[in-house]
Scaffold this active site. Sequence first.
Site, PDB file in Angstrom:
ATOM      1  N   ASN A 217      47.341  19.059  63.753  1.00 43.33           N
ATOM      2  CA  ASN A 217      48.031  20.332  63.981  1.00 43.33           C
ATOM      3  C   ASN A 217      49.507  20.084  64.267  1.00 43.33           C
ATOM      4  O   ASN A 217      49.959  18.949  64.285  1.00 43.33           O
ATOM      5  CB  ASN A 217      47.349  21.113  65.123  1.00 43.33           C
ATOM      6  CG  ASN A 217      47.359  20.314  66.414  1.00 43.33           C
ATOM      7  OD1 ASN A 217      48.413  19.980  66.936  1.00 43.33           O
ATOM      8  ND2 ASN A 217      46.170  19.980  66.912  1.00 43.33           N
ATOM      9  N   ASP A 286      39.625  21.030  67.588  1.00 47.94           N
ATOM     10  CA  ASP A 286      38.330  21.586  67.997  1.00 47.94           C
ATOM     11  C   ASP A 286      37.204  21.059  67.114  1.00 47.94           C
ATOM     12  O   ASP A 286      36.049  21.063  67.517  1.00 47.94           O
ATOM     13  CB  ASP A 286      38.373  23.111  67.937  1.00 47.94           C
ATOM     14  CG  ASP A 286      39.305  23.667  69.007  1.00 47.94           C
ATOM     15  OD1 ASP A 286      39.318  23.096  70.116  1.00 47.94           O
ATOM     16  OD2 ASP A 286      40.042  24.635  68.728  1.00 47.94           O
ATOM     17  N   LYS A 296      39.153   6.197  49.941  1.00 45.35           N
ATOM     18  CA  LYS A 296      39.879   7.431  49.676  1.00 45.35           C
ATOM     19  C   LYS A 296      39.010   8.363  48.822  1.00 45.35           C
ATOM     20  O   LYS A 296      38.440   7.912  47.813  1.00 45.35           O
ATOM     21  CB  LYS A 296      41.171   7.073  48.944  1.00 45.35           C
ATOM     22  CG  LYS A 296      42.104   8.235  48.757  1.00 45.35           C
ATOM     23  CD  LYS A 296      43.377   7.773  48.070  1.00 45.35           C
ATOM     24  CE  LYS A 296      44.162   8.973  47.586  1.00 45.35           C
ATOM     25  NZ  LYS A 296      45.213   8.610  46.640  1.00 45.35           N
ATOM     26  N   ASP A 313      34.929  19.011  74.339  1.00 45.62           N
ATOM     27  CA  ASP A 313      35.941  19.795  75.053  1.00 45.62           C
ATOM     28  C   ASP A 313      36.325  18.997  76.301  1.00 45.62           C
ATOM     29  O   ASP A 313      35.620  18.999  77.311  1.00 45.62           O
ATOM     30  CB  ASP A 313      35.434  21.187  75.417  1.00 45.62           C
ATOM     31  CG  ASP A 313      36.576  22.071  75.895  1.00 45.62           C
ATOM     32  OD1 ASP A 313      37.434  21.560  76.660  1.00 45.62           O
ATOM     33  OD2 ASP A 313      36.636  23.248  75.505  1.00 45.62           O
ATOM     34  N   ILE A 314      37.449  18.296  76.193  1.00 47.54           N
ATOM     35  CA  ILE A 314      37.849  17.360  77.255  1.00 47.54           C
ATOM     36  C   ILE A 314      38.126  18.109  78.559  1.00 47.54           C
ATOM     37  O   ILE A 314      37.690  17.710  79.641  1.00 47.54           O
ATOM     38  CB  ILE A 314      39.094  16.559  76.822  1.00 47.54           C
ATOM     39  CG1 ILE A 314      38.825  15.857  75.484  1.00 47.54           C
ATOM     40  CG2 ILE A 314      39.496  15.555  77.887  1.00 47.54           C
ATOM     41  CD1 ILE A 314      40.059  15.268  74.820  1.00 47.54           C
ATOM     42  N   PHE A 330      45.899  24.615  79.039  1.00 49.80           N
ATOM     43  CA  PHE A 330      46.864  25.406  78.279  1.00 49.80           C
ATOM     44  C   PHE A 330      46.108  26.304  77.320  1.00 49.80           C
ATOM     45  O   PHE A 330      45.012  25.965  76.867  1.00 49.80           O
ATOM     46  CB  PHE A 330      47.819  24.497  77.482  1.00 49.80           C
ATOM     47  CG  PHE A 330      49.034  24.120  78.264  1.00 49.80           C
ATOM     48  CD1 PHE A 330      48.942  23.154  79.244  1.00 49.80           C
ATOM     49  CD2 PHE A 330      50.247  24.742  78.045  1.00 49.80           C
ATOM     50  CE1 PHE A 330      50.053  22.808  80.001  1.00 49.80           C
ATOM     51  CE2 PHE A 330      51.370  24.405  78.784  1.00 49.80           C
ATOM     52  CZ  PHE A 330      51.267  23.433  79.773  1.00 49.80           C
ATOM     53  N   LYS A 344      39.361  32.012  79.418  1.00 48.78           N
ATOM     54  CA  LYS A 344      39.237  30.545  79.437  1.00 48.78           C
ATOM     55  C   LYS A 344      39.271  30.000  80.856  1.00 48.78           C
ATOM     56  O   LYS A 344      38.551  29.056  81.188  1.00 48.78           O
ATOM     57  CB  LYS A 344      40.400  29.903  78.671  1.00 48.78           C
ATOM     58  CG  LYS A 344      40.076  29.691  77.216  1.00 48.78           C
ATOM     59  CD  LYS A 344      41.238  29.086  76.475  1.00 48.78           C
ATOM     60  CE  LYS A 344      41.175  29.552  75.041  1.00 48.78           C
ATOM     61  NZ  LYS A 344      42.324  29.149  74.259  1.00 48.78           N
ATOM     62  N   LYS A 348      35.970  27.985  81.491  1.00 48.69           N
ATOM     63  CA  LYS A 348      36.078  26.528  81.660  1.00 48.69           C
ATOM     64  C   LYS A 348      36.183  26.149  83.134  1.00 48.69           C
ATOM     65  O   LYS A 348      36.357  24.972  83.458  1.00 48.69           O
ATOM     66  CB  LYS A 348      37.294  25.981  80.888  1.00 48.69           C
ATOM     67  CG  LYS A 348      37.190  26.157  79.364  1.00 48.69           C
ATOM     68  CD  LYS A 348      38.172  25.236  78.635  1.00 48.69           C
ATOM     69  CE  LYS A 348      38.267  25.570  77.153  1.00 48.69           C
ATOM     70  NZ  LYS A 348      38.933  24.532  76.364  1.00 48.69           N
TER      71      LYS A 348
HETATM   72  O1  C5P Z   1      39.755  26.495  74.084  1.00 46.99           O
HETATM   73  P1  C5P Z   1      41.122  26.066  73.697  1.00 46.99           P
HETATM   74  O2  C5P Z   1      41.092  24.890  72.750  1.00 46.99           O
HETATM   75  O3  C5P Z   1      42.055  27.135  73.253  1.00 46.99           O
HETATM   76  O4  C5P Z   1      41.709  25.559  75.094  1.00 46.99           O
HETATM   77  C1  C5P Z   1      42.920  24.952  75.170  1.00 46.99           C
HETATM   78  C2  C5P Z   1      42.909  23.980  76.319  1.00 46.99           C
HETATM   79  O5  C5P Z   1      41.750  23.161  76.237  1.00 46.99           O
HETATM   80  C3  C5P Z   1      44.068  23.021  76.276  1.00 46.99           C
HETATM   81  O6  C5P Z   1      44.417  22.734  77.620  1.00 46.99           O
HETATM   82  C4  C5P Z   1      43.522  21.793  75.579  1.00 46.99           C
HETATM   83  O7  C5P Z   1      44.190  20.616  75.972  1.00 46.99           O
HETATM   84  C5  C5P Z   1      42.080  21.804  76.035  1.00 46.99           C
HETATM   85  N1  C5P Z   1      41.129  21.274  75.053  1.00 46.99           N
HETATM   86  C6  C5P Z   1      40.464  20.094  75.320  1.00 46.99           C
HETATM   87  N2  C5P Z   1      39.541  19.610  74.449  1.00 46.99           N
HETATM   88  C7  C5P Z   1      39.259  20.265  73.307  1.00 46.99           C
HETATM   89  C8  C5P Z   1      39.917  21.469  73.008  1.00 46.99           C
HETATM   90  C9  C5P Z   1      40.863  21.944  73.910  1.00 46.99           C
HETATM   91  O8  C5P Z   1      40.727  19.472  76.360  1.00 46.99           O
HETATM   92  N3  C5P Z   1      38.370  19.768  72.471  1.00 46.99           N
END
Ligand code: C5P
Length: 413
Positions: A217, A286, A296, A313-314, A330, A344, A348
């Site tokens: 991204n 995501d 390739k 989702d870290i 964020f 969120k 979360k």
């Molecule tokens: O749910 P969304 O991706 O919009 O949430 C954004 C927040 O979640 C950001 O703080 C991003 O660093 C964190 N995030 C994460 N791991 C993911 C996706 C998003 O830590 N796989």
Amino acid sequence: MGASGLSMSALNGKHILLGVTGGIAAYKAAELTRQLKSRGAEMRVVMTEAAQAFVAPLTFQALSGNPVATHLLDPVEESAMGHIALARWAELVLIAPATADFIARLRAGLAGDLLSALCLASEAPLILAPAMNRAMWANPATQDNVRVLRERGIRLLGPEEGEQACGETGPGRMLEPVELCEALEGSFGDGSLAGLSVLITAGPTREPLDAVRYLSNRSSGKMGYALARAAADAGARVTLISGPVALMPPPGVEFVAVETAAEMHVAVLSRVHESDIYIGAAAVADYRPAEVAQAKIKKTAASLNLELTRTEDILAAVAGLSPRPFTVGFAAETDRLEDYARGKLAAKNLDMIAANWVGRPQGGFDRDENSLHVFWPDGERELPLADKSRIAIQLIELIAERFHAQDTTENPR
Ligand code: C5P
């Protein structure tokens, strides 16, 4: 927060010795003097000979309200306020701009000019605001000098990335006077995050598709890097875990480079137990390709379907730990900013979320400026459009405020 002009500044009545060395950013030191003075600081200015080629001492004399010292062995100056007396008078010594040459002098402990002698003689905290051409800053000689000075406890504010007087763009710009003032306000006392550990993620992740391609991204990492610097400036021990970006890690910050969401996940979870505060500023992918082709992928078929699977989702994983750090996420949104951000925050189970618009003309991804709408369970604050480094200082102050507020309300995390 920074002085609003209404509340009393932490700089009020403080003795600040401003050292001006010879770079083009010396003109900004005049405005810095004015702003420090308007926050109530008592100012004494010392200029090197080279600095006087850029701005006249009279300018600083008028702005500081005190005579400007320029010579080590001047009998008049020495009898008025000798260099040892001046060194003792200072509660803080700020060198702005600090040139590569002056940084090298400090590292070597030279004392052949008034300002170097003062730095050596003063027991007050010393803060440098470097300003130089980006190649001079990146030069291993300068980087080595900076590393040694930091190890001696000397703090650096900046430099930041941007356009330079030499026409180049890169790291080496002196922080703006208002940013320096705000950082200095935090530096009286121990700094709002003194003694705390902060873990920050930044930048995009890259999810490989085959041997040469990846999904990613537009995240530049600027916000996360600015936060890492602001947290370090506020006295925290900072670890920055970053996806691939074109930025230099701020000095004094432990740096971990990763590529994929999975690598970031491992890097975060192996370090988060030592952290008091976690800030997830990375734009973590995501989804990742379900399979990574070893070779390739050839363009044989007319169309190609990619199967994607969810990444970890870290942020949610960190927020789900027990005990866990004060957890800040964020949210980049293209619509219904407040609804999604508050959603969120709750879903979360975060302590705070910083939301910004994306896909609009100003701020957000890959820009130098940003505005944030910050929410926590029982409050919110808007940080209006400003340079990312300024927004970062404000967000770090807000995080420190909420972190300490939770600490005193026996709120178990
Ligand atoms: O749910 P969304 O991706 O919009 O949430 C954004 C927040 O979640 C950001 O703080 C991003 O660093 C964190 N995030 C994460 N791991 C993911 C996706 C998003 O830590 N796989």
